[in-house]
Design a protein around this motif. Structure first.
Motif, PDB file in Angstrom:
ATOM      1  N   ASP A  92       0.840  -1.204   0.000  1.00 47.28           N
ATOM      2  CA  ASP A  92       0.000   0.000   0.000  1.00 47.28           C
ATOM      3  C   ASP A  92       0.875   1.255   0.000  1.00 47.28           C
ATOM      4  N   ILE A  93       1.931   1.253   0.788  1.00 44.18           N
ATOM      5  CA  ILE A  93       2.865   2.393   0.825  1.00 44.18           C
ATOM      6  C   ILE A  93       3.503   2.600  -0.539  1.00 44.18           C
ATOM      7  N   ILE A  94       3.837   1.507  -1.218  1.00 49.73           N
ATOM      8  CA  ILE A  94       4.416   1.608  -2.566  1.00 49.73           C
ATOM      9  C   ILE A  94       3.417   2.276  -3.509  1.00 49.73           C
ATOM     10  N   LEU A  95       2.157   1.844  -3.473  1.00 46.42           N
ATOM     11  CA  LEU A  95       1.134   2.382  -4.371  1.00 46.42           C
ATOM     12  C   LEU A  95       0.834   3.849  -4.102  1.00 46.42           C
ATOM     13  N   GLU A  96       1.051   4.291  -2.881  1.00 48.28           N
ATOM     14  CA  GLU A  96       0.791   5.694  -2.541  1.00 48.28           C
ATOM     15  C   GLU A  96       1.837   6.633  -3.149  1.00 48.28           C
ATOM     16  N   ASN A  97       2.892   6.079  -3.703  1.00 52.84           N
ATOM     17  CA  ASN A  97       3.923   6.872  -4.393  1.00 52.84           C
ATOM     18  C   ASN A  97       4.485   7.973  -3.501  1.00 52.84           C
ATOM     19  N   ARG A  98       4.800   7.607  -2.269  1.00 55.12           N
ATOM     20  CA  ARG A  98       5.368   8.594  -1.353  1.00 55.12           C
ATOM     21  C   ARG A  98       6.810   8.911  -1.751  1.00 55.12           C
ATOM     22  N   PRO A  99       7.245  10.152  -1.551  1.00 57.57           N
ATOM     23  CA  PRO A  99       8.637  10.493  -1.865  1.00 57.57           C
ATOM     24  C   PRO A  99       9.605   9.799  -0.900  1.00 57.57           C
ATOM     25  N   ILE A 100      10.789   9.501  -1.398  1.00 57.50           N
ATOM     26  CA  ILE A 100      11.871   8.986  -0.552  1.00 57.50           C
ATOM     27  C   ILE A 100      12.964  10.043  -0.566  1.00 57.50           C
ATOM     28  N   GLU A 101      13.170  10.664   0.578  1.00 57.22           N
ATOM     29  CA  GLU A 101      14.103  11.784   0.665  1.00 57.22           C
ATOM     30  C   GLU A 101      15.357  11.363   1.439  1.00 57.22           C
ATOM     31  N   ALA A 102      16.477  11.927   1.034  1.00 60.11           N
ATOM     32  CA  ALA A 102      17.732  11.711   1.769  1.00 60.11           C
ATOM     33  C   ALA A 102      18.285  13.079   2.142  1.00 60.11           C
ATOM     34  N   LYS A 103      18.692  13.254   3.403  1.00 57.15           N
ATOM     35  CA  LYS A 103      19.235  14.538   3.826  1.00 57.15           C
ATOM     36  C   LYS A 103      20.300  14.346   4.894  1.00 57.15           C
ATOM     37  N   TRP A 104      21.270  15.253   4.898  1.00 62.34           N
ATOM     38  CA  TRP A 104      22.336  15.234   5.888  1.00 62.34           C
ATOM     39  C   TRP A 104      21.938  16.150   7.042  1.00 62.34           C
ATOM     40  N   VAL A 105      22.092  15.654   8.254  1.00 63.06           N
ATOM     41  CA  VAL A 105      21.692  16.424   9.430  1.00 63.06           C
ATOM     42  C   VAL A 105      22.754  16.306  10.508  1.00 63.06           C
ATOM     43  N   SER A 106      22.697  17.243  11.451  1.00 59.94           N
ATOM     44  CA  SER A 106      23.555  17.158  12.632  1.00 59.94           C
ATOM     45  C   SER A 106      22.901  16.221  13.642  1.00 59.94           C
ATOM     46  N   HIS A 107      23.653  15.886  14.686  1.00 62.22           N
ATOM     47  CA  HIS A 107      23.115  14.980  15.698  1.00 62.22           C
ATOM     48  C   HIS A 107      21.902  15.599  16.401  1.00 62.22           C
ATOM     49  N   SER A 108      21.965  16.892  16.639  1.00 63.68           N
ATOM     50  CA  SER A 108      20.836  17.564  17.298  1.00 63.68           C
ATOM     51  C   SER A 108      19.624  17.623  16.372  1.00 63.68           C
ATOM     52  N   GLU A 109      19.863  17.842  15.089  1.00 66.25           N
ATOM     53  CA  GLU A 109      18.757  17.871  14.130  1.00 66.25           C
ATOM     54  C   GLU A 109      18.110  16.492  14.006  1.00 66.25           C
ATOM     55  N   ALA A 110      18.937  15.441  14.060  1.00 62.08           N
ATOM     56  CA  ALA A 110      18.418  14.081  13.943  1.00 62.08           C
ATOM     57  C   ALA A 110      17.471  13.745  15.088  1.00 62.08           C
ATOM     58  N   SER A 111      17.724  14.334  16.253  1.00 56.36           N
ATOM     59  CA  SER A 111      16.891  14.055  17.427  1.00 56.36           C
ATOM     60  C   SER A 111      15.470  14.584  17.258  1.00 56.36           C
ATOM     61  N   GLY A 162      23.054   4.840   4.742  1.00 54.58           N
ATOM     62  CA  GLY A 162      24.007   5.329   3.756  1.00 54.58           C
ATOM     63  C   GLY A 162      23.842   4.693   2.389  1.00 54.58           C
ATOM     64  N   GLY A 163      22.736   3.960   2.174  1.00 55.70           N
ATOM     65  CA  GLY A 163      22.539   3.268   0.904  1.00 55.70           C
ATOM     66  C   GLY A 163      21.924   4.143  -0.166  1.00 55.70           C
ATOM     67  N   THR A 164      21.740   3.547  -1.346  1.00 57.30           N
ATOM     68  CA  THR A 164      21.111   4.253  -2.471  1.00 57.30           C
ATOM     69  C   THR A 164      19.652   3.818  -2.573  1.00 57.30           C
ATOM     70  N   HIS A 165      18.776   4.789  -2.901  1.00 58.18           N
ATOM     71  CA  HIS A 165      17.344   4.521  -2.950  1.00 58.18           C
ATOM     72  C   HIS A 165      16.721   5.267  -4.120  1.00 58.18           C
ATOM     73  N   PRO A 166      15.568   4.809  -4.613  1.00 53.61           N
ATOM     74  CA  PRO A 166      14.867   5.560  -5.663  1.00 53.61           C
ATOM     75  C   PRO A 166      14.219   6.814  -5.080  1.00 53.61           C
ATOM     76  N   ARG A 167      13.654   7.629  -5.948  1.00 58.12           N
ATOM     77  CA  ARG A 167      13.094   8.909  -5.517  1.00 58.12           C
ATOM     78  C   ARG A 167      11.706   8.767  -4.884  1.00 58.12           C
TER      79      ARG A 167
END
Length: 411
Positions: free
Chosen positions: A155-174, A202-207
């Motif tokens: 169901d999640i696949i069919l919803e076509n949700r975006p897959i985002e990758a972003k770099w954050v600091s440790h405080s931002e990750a919290s 750290g892997g590669t993913h589709p959009r």
């Protein structure tokens, strides 16, 4: 340290869809085992790590065999030395790369479904050549759980949700509801499926989730105190479906039955084969008993002991052992010497009952060097085999001569 001497720019983090790139080489060398490797100024080749295999492809037409990262140094192991590394054109094996992107993103979706629906945590992930696995922190599963998790993931696949990758600091990750605790405190890369899964990766993913296409759980098995689930995603599902369809079609033709009747027809066939196997076993038992009675009519005498000797052709050792038991269980003070000529091998079984006296283990030990053989056993029953250097009858003759000159009694 070598790892800090070169810092390769990671193009696969800028854009996982880069298939070709041009850069310059920083170093070309051989490792301790003589394998050639190249360090590039920048690369789109993903190195092995995080459960995901490395990318393959070519550098200036030379095959890339493996990609590894040590510290910040990314080594591209190549089939042979490049003539010139001043200008290097890299080409990614895109089919392999995109397959890995589908499998890795599929793992995120599936793992999140297990946690969301049943609070079952994933402790490890492996992306294999044919299928992927996740190890779950649970001792047992049910088909109902697997069905619900698979349904939710697709169901999640069919919803076509975006897959985002972003770099954050440790405080931002919290600030994010992470699925598992981070293993690093710096250079944190989050892979995010909004309102569903937040994970350091750290892997590669589709959009988008739709590019995973589909997830199929294949099976599961217990692994100590955990459960290992096998699954496939994307194109692998089509390949798997094609293989299953071909097999079912072949079985249908062989059994002259429609697909939905194959289990019923197969069960009937299995039952019939079991009955036939039992009938054959009974006939073989009867045949061996008759054969044992016939052999009991040919008792000889060696050194004052009763002996039955015989040479067979193309008889398995298991049958010789059973035949010997049928004779010795009668306790008629008989020693049995059976030899089978099986192609380029000689195999033998020597046995006696409790009232006979020959030491079968000692006799086998004495005869093995003659045929470059191996074997052993006890003083009452021994077996072995070796090369057919001499005929079976010659072995029996040699045993008879040895018994007359050596002490081969059980005492």
């Amino acid at each position: 340290m070598k790892g800090s001497e070169y810092v390769t720019q990671k193009l696969y983090y800028k854009d996982a869809y880069i298939k070709e790139f041009i850069t310059k080489g920083l170093e070309q060398n051989q490792d301790h085992s003589g394998r050639w490797y190249i360090i590039l100024n920048e690369t789109a080749f993903y190195p092995t790590g995080g459960g995901q295999p490395c990318d393959l492809g070519t550098l200036n037409g030379v095959r890339v065999l493996e990609v590894e990262e040590t510290e910040e140094e990314i080594r591209h192991y190549v089939e042979e030395r490049l003539e010139n590394i001043g200008k290097v054109k890299g080409e990614i094996d895109w089919s392999r790369r995109f397959d890995h992107m589908q499998q890795h993103a599929g793992q995120h979706i599936l793992t999140a479904a297990f946690e969301e629906l049943f609070q079952i945590r994933t402790v490890s992930f492996h992306l294999g050549k044919e299928f992927c696995t996740i190890d779950l922190e649970i001792e047992n599963l049910s088909e109902e759980i697997l069905f619900e998790v698979e349904r939710r993931a697709n169901d999640i696949i069919l919803e076509n949700r975006p897959i985002e990758a972003k770099w954050v600091s440790h405080s931002e990750a919290s600030e994010y509801k992470l699925r598992k605790e981070l293993s690093v405190t710096e250079d944190i890369r989050l892979v995010i499926i909004p309102d569903y899964d937040y994970n350091g990766c750290g892997g590669t993913h589709p959009r988008a989730t739709s590019q995973v296409s589909v997830i199929k759980i294949l099976d599961w098995e217990k692994q100590k105190n955990m459960v290992r689930v096998r699954f496939i995603c994307g194109k692998r599902v089509l390949i798997h479906l094609h293989q299953k369809h071909f097999i079912l079609k072949e079985l249908g033709q062989l059994l002259s039955a429609p697909e939905d009747q194959l289990p019923v027809v197969t069960n009937k066939l299995v039952d019939a084969n079991k009955a036939q196997a039992k009938s054959i076993a009974n006939l073989q038992e009867t045949q061996l008993q008759f054969e044992a009675e016939q052999l009991l009519k040919s008792v000889n005498e060696w050194a004052g002991e009763k002996v039955i000797e015989h040479v067979f052709e193309n008889r398995p050792v298991q049958q010789l052992q059973k035949l010997a038991r049928l004779i010795t269980e009668k306790n008629l003070a008989i020693n049995v010497f059976f030899v089978a000529e099986n192609g380029d091998k000689l195999q033998f079984v020597f046995s006696r009952d409790q009232h006979a006296s020959f030491n079968m283990k000692a006799i086998v030990k004495d005869i093995l060097p003659v045929i470059n053989g191996k074997g052993g056993g006890s003083d009452s029953s021994a077996q072995g085999g070796g090369a057919a250097i001499i005929r079976g009858k010659e072995i029996l003759t040699q045993i008879q001569k040895c018994i007359q000159t050596k002490n081969f009694t059980k005492i």
